[in-house]
Motif scaffolding. Sequence first.
Motif, mmCIF file in Angstrom:
data_model
loop_
_atom_site.group_PDB
_atom_site.id
_atom_site.type_symbol
_atom_site.label_atom_id
_atom_site.label_comp_id
_atom_site.label_asym_id
_atom_site.label_seq_id
_atom_site.Cartn_x
_atom_site.Cartn_y
_atom_site.Cartn_z
ATOM 1 N N MET A 1 0.723 -5.250 -17.069
ATOM 2 C CA MET A 1 0.903 -6.233 -16.133
ATOM 3 C C MET A 1 -1.062 -6.095 -16.575
ATOM 4 S SD MET A 1 0.358 -5.301 -12.365
ATOM 5 C CE MET A 1 2.237 -4.725 -12.578
ATOM 6 N N SER A 2 -1.467 -7.964 -16.320
ATOM 7 C CA SER A 2 -2.833 -8.088 -16.922
ATOM 8 C C SER A 2 -3.447 -6.984 -15.588
ATOM 9 C CB SER A 2 -2.993 -9.790 -17.340
ATOM 10 O OG SER A 2 -2.767 -9.949 -15.326
ATOM 11 N N ARG A 3 -4.952 -7.156 -16.211
ATOM 12 C CA ARG A 3 -5.998 -6.252 -15.506
ATOM 13 C C ARG A 3 -6.594 -7.051 -14.370
ATOM 14 N NH1 ARG A 3 -10.363 -3.621 -16.378
ATOM 15 N NH2 ARG A 3 -11.826 -3.513 -14.875
ATOM 16 N N ALA A 4 -6.152 -8.757 -14.420
ATOM 17 C CA ALA A 4 -6.684 -9.014 -13.278
ATOM 18 C C ALA A 4 -5.137 -9.013 -12.042
ATOM 19 C CB ALA A 4 -6.340 -10.937 -13.102
ATOM 20 N N ARG B 1 -3.063 -6.327 -12.330
ATOM 21 C CA ARG B 1 -3.263 -5.123 -11.438
ATOM 22 C C ARG B 1 -4.442 -4.905 -10.403
ATOM 23 N NH1 ARG B 1 -2.776 -3.312 -17.051
ATOM 24 N NH2 ARG B 1 -5.374 -3.750 -16.505
ATOM 25 N N GLU B 2 -5.663 -5.850 -10.329
ATOM 26 C CA GLU B 2 -7.224 -6.077 -9.842
ATOM 27 C C GLU B 2 -5.681 -6.619 -8.298
ATOM 28 O OE1 GLU B 2 -10.673 -5.701 -7.720
ATOM 29 O OE2 GLU B 2 -9.356 -4.518 -9.854
ATOM 30 N N ARG B 3 -4.924 -7.498 -8.094
ATOM 31 C CA ARG B 3 -4.411 -7.976 -7.367
ATOM 32 C C ARG B 3 -3.920 -7.014 -6.011
ATOM 33 N NH1 ARG B 3 -4.247 -12.484 -10.489
ATOM 34 N NH2 ARG B 3 -2.113 -12.042 -11.072
ATOM 35 N N MET B 4 -3.184 -6.531 -7.009
ATOM 36 C CA MET B 4 -2.304 -5.801 -6.856
ATOM 37 C C MET B 4 -2.443 -4.489 -5.734
ATOM 38 S SD MET B 4 1.456 -4.235 -8.228
ATOM 39 C CE MET B 4 1.317 -5.642 -8.884
ATOM 40 N N GLY B 5 -3.642 -4.026 -6.358
ATOM 41 C CA GLY B 5 -4.738 -2.816 -5.670
ATOM 42 C C GLY B 5 -4.834 -2.599 -4.886
ATOM 43 N N ARG B 6 -5.186 -4.682 -4.217
ATOM 44 C CA ARG B 6 -6.822 -5.149 -3.213
ATOM 45 C C ARG B 6 -5.142 -5.273 -2.372
ATOM 46 N NH1 ARG B 6 -11.282 -7.565 -3.535
ATOM 47 N NH2 ARG B 6 -12.609 -7.136 -5.006
ATOM 48 N N ARG B 7 -4.099 -5.576 -2.312
ATOM 49 C CA ARG B 7 -3.018 -5.685 -1.246
ATOM 50 C C ARG B 7 -2.597 -3.994 -1.102
ATOM 51 N NH1 ARG B 7 1.302 -8.689 -4.700
ATOM 52 N NH2 ARG B 7 -0.705 -9.394 -5.155
ATOM 53 N N ALA B 8 -2.597 -3.345 -1.924
ATOM 54 C CA ALA B 8 -2.484 -2.037 -1.627
ATOM 55 C C ALA B 8 -3.119 -1.194 -1.050
ATOM 56 C CB ALA B 8 -2.087 -0.825 -2.846
ATOM 57 N N GLU B 9 -5.216 -1.701 -0.887
ATOM 58 C CA GLU B 9 -6.085 -1.471 -0.084
ATOM 59 C C GLU B 9 -5.592 -2.037 0.756
ATOM 60 O OE1 GLU B 9 -9.776 -2.029 -2.182
ATOM 61 O OE2 GLU B 9 -8.788 -0.077 -3.864
ATOM 62 N N MET B 10 -5.090 -2.480 1.165
ATOM 63 C CA MET B 10 -4.608 -3.903 1.966
ATOM 64 C C MET B 10 -4.596 -3.302 3.574
ATOM 65 S SD MET B 10 -4.176 -7.963 3.590
ATOM 66 C CE MET B 10 -2.508 -7.861 2.732
ATOM 67 N N VAL B 11 -2.957 -2.398 2.651
ATOM 68 C CA VAL B 11 -1.952 -2.130 3.399
ATOM 69 C C VAL B 11 -2.095 -0.581 4.084
ATOM 70 C CG1 VAL B 11 0.456 -1.390 3.561
ATOM 71 C CG2 VAL B 11 0.286 -3.896 2.214
ATOM 72 N N ALA B 12 -3.107 -0.289 3.259
ATOM 73 C CA ALA B 12 -3.664 1.353 3.476
ATOM 74 C C ALA B 12 -4.194 0.927 4.803
ATOM 75 C CB ALA B 12 -4.375 1.739 2.142
#
Length: 116
Positions: free
Chosen positions: A1-4, A6-17
């Motif tokens: 998975m590309s860095r970009a 992973r960054e999008r996925m991380g931001r989405r996870a933080e929004m869900v959290a």
Amino acid sequence: MSRAARERMGRRAEMVAAWYLRIKGWRILARRVKNARGEVDIVARRGRMVAFVEVKYRQRSDRLDQAIDQFRLRRVAAAAEAMGHTHLRQGDDMRIDVLLLAPGRFPRHITNAFQP
């Protein structure tokens, strides 16, 4: 998975959290706060408790247990200590929490995850 990605996925996870914490009665004070000592994903308040929350997302739920370790928790704790004066009022308590997320799984909230 590309860095970009992973960054999008991380931001989405933080929004869900953040939504998960709101549903549980927490007020979100800040997100993605960085300082010289590290980064805190979410700063949240409920009553007199302020939680500095590390959010971890994994594609597979069987990898969640390896998502967080003492090294990462120490970095979050150091960052929280450096920014505590910004979010804490007199008489408040603080703690380091972890929210673990994976597809198809209910978030796992580990309270007071760091014990110095």
